[in-house]
Scaffold this motif. Structure first.
Motif, PDB file in Angstrom:
ATOM      1  N   LEU A 153       0.853  -1.187   0.000  1.00  0.00           N
ATOM      2  CA  LEU A 153       0.000   0.000   0.000  1.00  0.00           C
ATOM      3  C   LEU A 153       0.890   1.238   0.000  1.00  0.00           C
ATOM      4  CD1 LEU A 153      -2.789   1.383   0.287  1.00  0.00           C
ATOM      5  CD2 LEU A 153      -2.497   1.224   2.771  1.00  0.00           C
ATOM      6  N   ASP A 154       0.647   2.131  -0.950  1.00  0.00           N
ATOM      7  CA  ASP A 154       1.373   3.400  -1.021  1.00  0.00           C
ATOM      8  C   ASP A 154       0.738   4.349   0.001  1.00  0.00           C
ATOM      9  OD1 ASP A 154       2.570   5.807  -1.645  1.00  0.00           O
ATOM     10  OD2 ASP A 154       2.508   5.489  -3.807  1.00  0.00           O
ATOM     11  N   ILE A 155       1.371   4.462   1.165  1.00  0.00           N
ATOM     12  CA  ILE A 155       0.800   5.259   2.249  1.00  0.00           C
ATOM     13  C   ILE A 155       0.682   6.728   1.859  1.00  0.00           C
ATOM     14  CG2 ILE A 155       1.082   5.954   4.658  1.00  0.00           C
ATOM     15  CD1 ILE A 155       0.408   3.037   4.341  1.00  0.00           C
ATOM     16  N   ARG A 156       1.721   7.265   1.244  1.00  0.00           N
ATOM     17  CA  ARG A 156       1.705   8.691   0.891  1.00  0.00           C
ATOM     18  C   ARG A 156       0.593   8.997  -0.104  1.00  0.00           C
ATOM     19  NH1 ARG A 156       3.433  11.637  -3.187  1.00  0.00           N
ATOM     20  NH2 ARG A 156       4.283   9.779  -4.224  1.00  0.00           N
ATOM     21  N   HIS A 157       0.452   8.148  -1.123  1.00  0.00           N
ATOM     22  CA  HIS A 157      -0.593   8.367  -2.126  1.00  0.00           C
ATOM     23  C   HIS A 157      -1.990   8.219  -1.507  1.00  0.00           C
ATOM     24  CE1 HIS A 157      -1.837   7.610  -6.604  1.00  0.00           C
ATOM     25  NE2 HIS A 157      -2.407   8.681  -6.076  1.00  0.00           N
ATOM     26  N   CYS A 158      -2.156   7.248  -0.613  1.00  0.00           N
ATOM     27  CA  CYS A 158      -3.445   7.056   0.054  1.00  0.00           C
ATOM     28  C   CYS A 158      -3.795   8.255   0.930  1.00  0.00           C
ATOM     29  CB  CYS A 158      -3.410   5.769   0.885  1.00  0.00           C
ATOM     30  SG  CYS A 158      -4.961   5.363   1.709  1.00  0.00           S
ATOM     31  N   TYR A 181      -4.809  -5.146   3.633  1.00  0.00           N
ATOM     32  CA  TYR A 181      -4.118  -3.884   3.870  1.00  0.00           C
ATOM     33  C   TYR A 181      -4.144  -3.479   5.338  1.00  0.00           C
ATOM     34  CZ  TYR A 181      -4.785  -3.621  -1.181  1.00  0.00           C
ATOM     35  OH  TYR A 181      -4.785  -3.904  -2.523  1.00  0.00           O
ATOM     36  N   ALA A 182      -4.603  -4.360   6.199  1.00  0.00           N
ATOM     37  CA  ALA A 182      -4.701  -4.022   7.623  1.00  0.00           C
ATOM     38  C   ALA A 182      -3.332  -3.765   8.236  1.00  0.00           C
ATOM     39  CB  ALA A 182      -5.420  -5.143   8.371  1.00  0.00           C
ATOM     40  N   HIS A 183      -2.290  -4.398   7.697  1.00  0.00           N
ATOM     41  CA  HIS A 183      -0.946  -4.237   8.274  1.00  0.00           C
ATOM     42  C   HIS A 183      -0.417  -2.824   8.113  1.00  0.00           C
ATOM     43  CE1 HIS A 183       1.249  -4.058   4.358  1.00  0.00           C
ATOM     44  NE2 HIS A 183       0.166  -4.685   3.940  1.00  0.00           N
ATOM     45  N   ALA A 184      -0.951  -2.049   7.139  1.00  0.00           N
ATOM     46  CA  ALA A 184      -0.450  -0.706   6.862  1.00  0.00           C
ATOM     47  C   ALA A 184      -1.284   0.387   7.505  1.00  0.00           C
ATOM     48  CB  ALA A 184      -0.388  -0.485   5.348  1.00  0.00           C
ATOM     49  N   GLU A 189      -2.417   5.840   9.995  1.00  0.00           N
ATOM     50  CA  GLU A 189      -2.958   6.554  11.150  1.00  0.00           C
ATOM     51  C   GLU A 189      -1.971   7.596  11.670  1.00  0.00           C
ATOM     52  OE1 GLU A 189      -4.986   5.494  15.506  1.00  0.00           O
ATOM     53  OE2 GLU A 189      -4.087   3.926  14.260  1.00  0.00           O
ATOM     54  N   GLN A 190      -0.699   7.280  11.677  1.00  0.00           N
ATOM     55  CA  GLN A 190       0.311   8.231  12.138  1.00  0.00           C
ATOM     56  C   GLN A 190       0.381   9.467  11.251  1.00  0.00           C
ATOM     57  OE1 GLN A 190       4.020   6.132  12.419  1.00  0.00           O
ATOM     58  NE2 GLN A 190       3.328   4.801  14.098  1.00  0.00           N
ATOM     59  N   GLN A 191       0.088   9.320   9.970  1.00  0.00           N
ATOM     60  CA  GLN A 191       0.129  10.461   9.063  1.00  0.00           C
ATOM     61  C   GLN A 191      -1.114  11.327   9.149  1.00  0.00           C
ATOM     62  OE1 GLN A 191       1.331  10.248   5.072  1.00  0.00           O
ATOM     63  NE2 GLN A 191       3.063   8.851   5.397  1.00  0.00           N
ATOM     64  N   LEU A 192      -2.288  10.739   9.366  1.00  0.00           N
ATOM     65  CA  LEU A 192      -3.536  11.490   9.287  1.00  0.00           C
ATOM     66  C   LEU A 192      -4.039  11.997  10.632  1.00  0.00           C
ATOM     67  CD1 LEU A 192      -5.507   9.367   6.650  1.00  0.00           C
ATOM     68  CD2 LEU A 192      -4.281  11.520   6.294  1.00  0.00           C
ATOM     69  N   PRO A 194      -2.628  13.592  13.199  1.00  0.00           N
ATOM     70  CA  PRO A 194      -2.313  14.974  13.572  1.00  0.00           C
ATOM     71  C   PRO A 194      -3.125  16.017  12.815  1.00  0.00           C
ATOM     72  CG  PRO A 194      -0.307  13.675  13.290  1.00  0.00           C
ATOM     73  CD  PRO A 194      -1.433  12.843  12.788  1.00  0.00           C
ATOM     74  N   GLU A 195      -3.573  15.702  11.610  1.00  0.00           N
ATOM     75  CA  GLU A 195      -4.340  16.659  10.815  1.00  0.00           C
ATOM     76  C   GLU A 195      -5.838  16.524  11.038  1.00  0.00           C
ATOM     77  OE1 GLU A 195      -3.201  16.575   6.694  1.00  0.00           O
ATOM     78  OE2 GLU A 195      -1.263  15.672   7.167  1.00  0.00           O
ATOM     79  N   TYR A 196      -6.314  15.342  11.337  1.00  0.00           N
ATOM     80  CA  TYR A 196      -7.746  15.080  11.511  1.00  0.00           C
ATOM     81  C   TYR A 196      -7.977  14.569  12.936  1.00  0.00           C
ATOM     82  CZ  TYR A 196      -8.111  15.390   6.403  1.00  0.00           C
ATOM     83  OH  TYR A 196      -8.089  15.834   5.105  1.00  0.00           O
ATOM     84  N   PRO A 197      -8.344  15.461  13.858  1.00  0.00           N
ATOM     85  CA  PRO A 197      -8.514  15.022  15.251  1.00  0.00           C
ATOM     86  C   PRO A 197      -9.699  14.086  15.459  1.00  0.00           C
ATOM     87  CG  PRO A 197      -9.214  17.302  14.977  1.00  0.00           C
ATOM     88  CD  PRO A 197      -8.573  16.909  13.692  1.00  0.00           C
ATOM     89  N   ASN A 198     -10.668  14.084  14.524  1.00  0.00           N
ATOM     90  CA  ASN A 198     -11.875  13.268  14.700  1.00  0.00           C
ATOM     91  C   ASN A 198     -11.861  12.010  13.833  1.00  0.00           C
ATOM     92  OD1 ASN A 198     -13.036  15.179  16.500  1.00  0.00           O
ATOM     93  ND2 ASN A 198     -13.722  16.415  14.758  1.00  0.00           N
ATOM     94  N   ILE A 199     -10.706  11.659  13.304  1.00  0.00           N
ATOM     95  CA  ILE A 199     -10.637  10.458  12.481  1.00  0.00           C
ATOM     96  C   ILE A 199     -10.619   9.219  13.375  1.00  0.00           C
ATOM     97  CG2 ILE A 199      -8.114  10.330  12.387  1.00  0.00           C
ATOM     98  CD1 ILE A 199      -8.385   9.531   9.430  1.00  0.00           C
ATOM     99  N   ILE A 200     -11.266   8.141  12.905  1.00  0.00           N
ATOM    100  CA  ILE A 200     -11.385   6.894  13.666  1.00  0.00           C
ATOM    101  C   ILE A 200     -10.894   5.749  12.790  1.00  0.00           C
ATOM    102  CG2 ILE A 200     -12.959   5.355  14.912  1.00  0.00           C
ATOM    103  CD1 ILE A 200     -14.901   7.785  15.049  1.00  0.00           C
ATOM    104  N   PHE A 201      -9.933   4.980  13.286  1.00  0.00           N
ATOM    105  CA  PHE A 201      -9.423   3.832  12.554  1.00  0.00           C
ATOM    106  C   PHE A 201     -10.000   2.550  13.151  1.00  0.00           C
ATOM    107  CE2 PHE A 201      -6.511   6.841  10.838  1.00  0.00           C
ATOM    108  CZ  PHE A 201      -6.044   6.294   9.655  1.00  0.00           C
ATOM    109  N   SER A 202     -10.602   1.742  12.299  1.00  0.00           N
ATOM    110  CA  SER A 202     -11.140   0.462  12.759  1.00  0.00           C
ATOM    111  C   SER A 202     -10.009  -0.533  12.960  1.00  0.00           C
ATOM    112  CB  SER A 202     -12.155  -0.091  11.761  1.00  0.00           C
ATOM    113  OG  SER A 202     -11.525  -0.387  10.526  1.00  0.00           O
TER     114      SER A 202
END
Length: 503
Positions: A153-158, A181-184, A189-192, A194-202
């Motif tokens: 998975l291209d993290i930067r592009h995603c 893609y669960a491993h990535a 999460e580390q990239q997004l 700080p910018e999105y305080p209300n983001i939720i990762f399953s």
């Protein structure tokens, strides 16, 4: 004779197929997580329960010859078709690392996303390693380790695609992903975050998570996440990392009040999903109406490994009996139009399968196929459509979150008339307590003249009575006895005696 739109098929029969695309040989250890799989086998404490299943049964292939210790445990390896090219290499490495006896499942009974415990029991397996995409449905008997396969998975592009789709940094977004893609997701999460305080990762959960469900917590489809939006889940958007498929369709129908976006790692494209959820739900509700009109229902067994499938089969039989409908339980493996076309007396089918395989497109089938939830909407007067669509049949069982008790029976004279929206005819919409009629118990054979009496009891017998062709008849004593002769040899397009005059 071949036409412009067809061929005689000879080229297809003689074509040589190469192995499917799989992981590069140098990346087997990382892609298949050999270390974690070997630790699972070594630390499992598996002991042989029976020595009767030592040989490879149908659909099983033993790994290449190896040197094993006496009494070594047997482990089944299940691969999807696209990963079978690596099966022998993975089995050999696992045997060398663990000393256990590995068996490769050559074919699965049902969908490859489900754990095939039936095939594993043919070899007397004590545990299973399931490779590739999985529905994460809990199993009944064997301990299972899921190895999804770590697709790149291209993290930067995603992350860039996510920023374009959600320019508002205060948006409440739940990030879902395909299991491969669960491993990535941790790096994303580390990239997004700080910018999105209300983001939720399953989080991907294998099996049922322990403990009670917390307020605002969602546990479905093997995913677990906590929603903190003021209005709950309906105030959140969904971002899915993965290709379009059954998993995404199940998510969109279940959480149909949430707008969806997706990022396909294979193409590198992010987009707002344009699936018309309302139109898809209208199609499903039309099938509910067809189920209300049906008199004979075929219950298709689409899984033998998901926990609770026997309980839901009994639940559906009782529901159909109370609704005054005749039911037949059918185990036909993977359903296809040719198989189900043999049951012309069945008005509609209900498929008991995992959450991903339940939504079967039945447009090519002779009779429609519904889910257990849709059958409950049709036959249980106490269950009403609330906008929440359920694909996991375990939610319907007693004690589950969406279980609805059947109301008491109502006399036929007091029942509210119901009109079919499809045929315009009146139909029975009340529940009854009378047991289903049973065929008389007798050890004598019934004469052909008594078939009309049987037709009054069984709709299937009534349908058979109306057929002009009722199958092959033995005609005992009427067929002359002839000596056996050697038949033809070869394939249908090129028999060995082709062109020679038959004796």
């Amino acid at each position: 004779m071949a036409t412009a739109f067809s061929s005689d098929g000879e080229a297809a029969l003689r074509r040589e197929l190469g192995p499917p695309a799989a992981a590069p040989r140098g990346e087997l250890d990382g892609f298949y997580e050999m270390g974690r799989a070997a630790a699972f086998v070594r630390s499992g404490g598996f002991r042989k329960v029976s020595e009767a299943g030592g040989g490879a049964g149908p659909g099983l292939r033993a790994a290449p010859p190896r040197c094993l210790t006496p009494g070594s445990p047997q482990v089944a390896l299940q691969f999807p078709d696209e990963l079978l090219a690596d099966a022998a290499a993975v089995a050999a490495r696992m045997e060398a690392a663990t000393g256990a006896e590995m068996y490769i499942l050559g074919d699965t009974t049902y969908g490859s996303c489900c754990v095939d415990e039936v095939a594993a029991e043919h070899a007397g397996a004590e545990a299973m390693l399931h490779y590739g995409p999985a529905c994460l449905s809990p199993c009944r008997k064997l301990p299972v380790l899921h190895i999804f396969g770590q697709q790149p998975l291209d993290i930067r592009h995603c992350a860039e695609a996510f920023r374009e789709l959600y320019p508002d940094r205060q948006s409440y977004v739940v990030v879902l992903s395909d299991v491969v893609y669960a491993h990535a997701m941790g790096e994303l999460e580390q990239q997004l975050c700080p910018e999105y305080p209300n983001i939720i990762f399953s989080r991907v959960v294998r099996g049922d998570p322990p403990g009670p469900t917390l307020p605002g917590e969602v546990r479905q489809f093997g995913r677990q996440f906590l929603v903190e939006a003021p209005g709950g889940l309906q105030d959140c958007a969904m971002f899915y990392v993965g290709a379009e498929g059954l998993a995404l369709t199940s998510f969109m129908l279940t959480w149909n009040s949430c707008p969806f976006s997706s990022f396909d790692p294979a193409t590198g494209c992010g987009r707002h999903e344009t699936l018309n959820v309302n139109r898809a739900l209208m199609r499903r509700l039309y099938l509910v109406e067809r189920a209300r009109d049906a008199r004979v229902v075929g219950i298709l067994v689409g899984t033998l490994g998901v926990a609770g499938y026997l309980a839901v089969l009994q639940h559906l039989r009782e529901l159909l009996r109370r609704a005054g409908k005749r039911s037949y339980t059918l185990a036909v493996g993977k359903p296809n139009p040719a198989k189900l076309a043999n049951f012309l007396e069945v008005d509609i089918f209900v498929l008991v399968a995992c959450a991903q395989n339940s939504l079967l497109d039945s447009s090519e089938f002779y009779r429609p196929i519904v889910t257990p939830y849709e059958l409950e909407l049709a036959c249980n007067p106490a269950r009403e459509w609330t906008g929440n669509y359920l694909t996991d049949f375990r939610d319907l069982l007693p004690g589950a979150c969406a279980h609805v008790e059947l109301p008491p029976a109502v006399p036929a004279m007091e029942a509210i008339p119901d009109i079919s929206l499809i045929t315009g005819e009146m139909r029975a919409a009340h529940l009854c307590d009378t047991p289903a009629p049973q065929l008389p118990c007798s050890t004598t054979l019934a004469c052909r003249d008594q078939s009309r009496a049987l037709a009054e009891i069984s709709p299937a017998a009534s349908f058979l009575e109306s057929r002009s062709w009722r199958g092959l008849e033995q005609q005992l004593g009427q067929t002359p006895v002839s000596k056996a002769v050697q038949g033809r040899r070869g394939i249908a397009i090129a028999y060995e005696d082709e062109g020679r005059k038959q004796p």
